[in-house]
Scaffold this motif. Structure first.
Motif, PDB file in Angstrom:
ATOM      1  N   ARG A 253       2.767  32.126 -87.572  1.00  0.00           N
ATOM      2  CA  ARG A 253       2.318  33.384 -86.996  1.00  0.00           C
ATOM      3  C   ARG A 253       3.363  33.880 -86.012  1.00  0.00           C
ATOM      4  N   GLY A 254       3.540  35.190 -85.948  1.00  0.00           N
ATOM      5  CA  GLY A 254       4.438  35.770 -84.969  1.00  0.00           C
ATOM      6  C   GLY A 254       5.879  35.869 -85.424  1.00  0.00           C
ATOM      7  N   ILE A 255       6.630  36.717 -84.740  1.00  0.00           N
ATOM      8  CA  ILE A 255       8.014  36.977 -85.108  1.00  0.00           C
ATOM      9  C   ILE A 255       8.925  35.818 -84.755  1.00  0.00           C
ATOM     10  N   VAL A 256       8.755  35.238 -83.556  1.00  0.00           N
ATOM     11  CA  VAL A 256       9.701  34.240 -83.067  1.00  0.00           C
ATOM     12  C   VAL A 256       9.788  33.039 -84.002  1.00  0.00           C
ATOM     13  N   LYS A 257       8.650  32.449 -84.339  1.00  0.00           N
ATOM     14  CA  LYS A 257       8.665  31.260 -85.189  1.00  0.00           C
ATOM     15  C   LYS A 257       9.129  31.582 -86.608  1.00  0.00           C
ATOM     16  N   ASN A 258       8.680  32.711 -87.137  1.00  0.00           N
ATOM     17  CA  ASN A 258       9.079  33.054 -88.503  1.00  0.00           C
ATOM     18  C   ASN A 258      10.545  33.457 -88.589  1.00  0.00           C
ATOM     19  N   ASP A 259      11.084  34.051 -87.530  1.00  0.00           N
ATOM     20  CA  ASP A 259      12.509  34.364 -87.511  1.00  0.00           C
ATOM     21  C   ASP A 259      13.332  33.076 -87.481  1.00  0.00           C
ATOM     22  N   ALA A 260      12.882  32.087 -86.721  1.00  0.00           N
ATOM     23  CA  ALA A 260      13.572  30.788 -86.701  1.00  0.00           C
ATOM     24  C   ALA A 260      13.497  30.121 -88.069  1.00  0.00           C
ATOM     25  N   TRP A 261      12.339  30.244 -88.722  1.00  0.00           N
ATOM     26  CA  TRP A 261      12.186  29.678 -90.074  1.00  0.00           C
ATOM     27  C   TRP A 261      13.130  30.354 -91.059  1.00  0.00           C
ATOM     28  N   LEU A 262      13.271  31.681 -90.954  1.00  0.00           N
ATOM     29  CA  LEU A 262      14.163  32.411 -91.857  1.00  0.00           C
ATOM     30  C   LEU A 262      15.605  31.956 -91.661  1.00  0.00           C
ATOM     31  N   HIS A 263      16.041  31.808 -90.425  1.00  0.00           N
ATOM     32  CA  HIS A 263      17.407  31.355 -90.161  1.00  0.00           C
ATOM     33  C   HIS A 263      17.649  29.959 -90.733  1.00  0.00           C
ATOM     34  N   LEU A 264      16.654  29.088 -90.624  1.00  0.00           N
ATOM     35  CA  LEU A 264      16.802  27.730 -91.172  1.00  0.00           C
ATOM     36  C   LEU A 264      16.890  27.776 -92.690  1.00  0.00           C
ATOM     37  N   ARG A 265      16.073  28.613 -93.306  1.00  0.00           N
ATOM     38  CA  ARG A 265      16.119  28.730 -94.770  1.00  0.00           C
ATOM     39  C   ARG A 265      17.450  29.313 -95.223  1.00  0.00           C
ATOM     40  N   VAL A 266      17.953  30.311 -94.505  1.00  0.00           N
ATOM     41  CA  VAL A 266      19.251  30.899 -94.842  1.00  0.00           C
ATOM     42  C   VAL A 266      20.351  29.847 -94.752  1.00  0.00           C
ATOM     43  N   ALA A 267      20.307  29.004 -93.717  1.00  0.00           N
ATOM     44  CA  ALA A 267      21.317  27.952 -93.570  1.00  0.00           C
ATOM     45  C   ALA A 267      21.286  26.997 -94.761  1.00  0.00           C
ATOM     46  N   ALA A 268      20.084  26.643 -95.219  1.00  0.00           N
ATOM     47  CA  ALA A 268      19.955  25.731 -96.359  1.00  0.00           C
ATOM     48  C   ALA A 268      20.470  26.388 -97.640  1.00  0.00           C
ATOM     49  N   ILE A 269      20.131  27.665 -97.844  1.00  0.00           N
ATOM     50  CA  ILE A 269      20.601  28.389 -99.029  1.00  0.00           C
ATOM     51  C   ILE A 269      22.120  28.499 -99.011  1.00  0.00           C
ATOM     52  N   ASN A 270      22.684  28.788 -97.838  1.00  0.00           N
ATOM     53  CA  ASN A 270      24.141  28.890 -97.727  1.00  0.00           C
ATOM     54  C   ASN A 270      24.827  27.562 -98.027  1.00  0.00           C
ATOM     55  N   LEU A 271      24.263  26.453 -97.541  1.00  0.00           N
ATOM     56  CA  LEU A 271      24.853  25.139 -97.810  1.00  0.00           C
ATOM     57  C   LEU A 271      24.841  24.850 -99.309  1.00  0.00           C
TER      58      LEU A 271
END
Length: 291
Positions: A253-271
């Motif tokens: 819930r909320g922008i802060v946690k979901n934005d952190a989740w998106l950044h983590l997913r992007v890092a995994a996709i990039n790797l």
């Protein structure tokens, strides 16, 4: 009253106090109402997540939740920047956030070709890109008031003189609010059937960046522009698919946690993408070799 219960009651009151509309299939007389499915930036749509918003991708395509924004390097498919925002509001639009991501990218040290679909083709975004980059963005189409008739681009605009001229050669002043009204001049005009069906005649609402938008639409018709757009779009669409596959719903819930989740997913996709492109570890460092 427990704090969490008080929070729920406060949020419920906030939602209930906003614009409502009759529920689907009803007219309100049956007592069934629902929150109006509009995209006002401050309209809360959920009692459990006050950051969620209504989003209209198109008139018939509606979603509730958040918007994820990506800046992608189109040759490799690597995602350079990302952000998750509320799904409505001028500050959260694709164009506004996209320009911010491009400005925040430390790898962009000089002029680049910035590609995007029509959501990024606002006058404000084009003006920002014109300061140092080249916009390769699909323009918003100009729809005629009459099917097969004249669009706004068929009217010539002279900003210096403050006038606009219609296809029939009639000239009118541009008002302070950038409206051009032809009114009675349309009566008996031989081109009226191709121009307007309005009883009061044709009028134009000119954008503050009208000249820039017109020039961009003209440039977008160039075969070179279209070839560049078509060449790079598939990889960008692929990167979006990698991010969204199986993850159309956010986990928090909320922008802060979901934005952190998106950044983590992007890092995994990039790797994963870097490994595909030939990233290896030599024992001392990481290097990128042709796959």
């Amino acid at each position: 009253m427990e704090p969490r219960a008080a929070e729920a009651v406060a949020l419920l009151a906030l939602v209930a106090g906003q614009d409502v509309e009759p529920a689907d299939g009803g007219d309100g007389t049956d007592g069934r109402w629902q929150i109006a499915r509009k995209v006002a930036a401050d309209r809360v749509i959920s009692t459990v997540d006050p950051d969620a918003r209504h989003a209209h991708k198109t008139v018939h395509h509606r979603r509730d939740g958040f918007s994820a924004h990506l800046e992608v390097e189109p040759d490799t498919g690597l995602i350079a920047e990302c952000a998750l925002t509320r799904a409505a509001g001028a500050d959260n639009s694709d164009a506004a956030v996209g320009i911010g991501l491009l400005a925040a990218d430390p790898t962009v040290t000089g002029p680049v070709e910035a590609l995007g679909d029509s959501a990024y083709g606002t006058g404000e975004a084009l003006a920002a890109l014109a300061a140092g980059h080249t916009a390769v963005i699909k323009p918003w189409p100009r729809r005629p008031a009459v099917a097969g008739g004249f669009t706004g681009d068929d009217f010539s605009i002279d900003e210096a003189a403050g006038v606009a001229t219609c296809p029939a050669g009639i000239t009118r002043l541009i008002s302070r609010t950038r409206v051009v009204t032809f009114g009675a001049a349309c009566r008996g005009c031989p081109l009226r059937a191709r121009c307007t069906t309005a009883d009061r005649g044709r009028h134009l609402q000119l954008h503050p960046h009208e000249a820039l938008l017109r020039a961009h639409r003209a440039r977008a018709a160039d075969p070179g522009f279209q070839a560049t757009y078509r060449r790079h779009r598939p990889m960008v669409e692929r990167s979006i698919a990698w991010i969204s596959r199986g993850h159309r719903r956010v986990p928090y819930r909320g922008i802060v946690k979901n934005d952190a989740w998106l950044h983590l997913r992007v890092a995994a996709i990039n790797l994963r993408r870097l490994l595909t492109l030939g990233l290896i570890h030599t024992g001392d460092t990481w290097i990128l070799t042709p796959a």
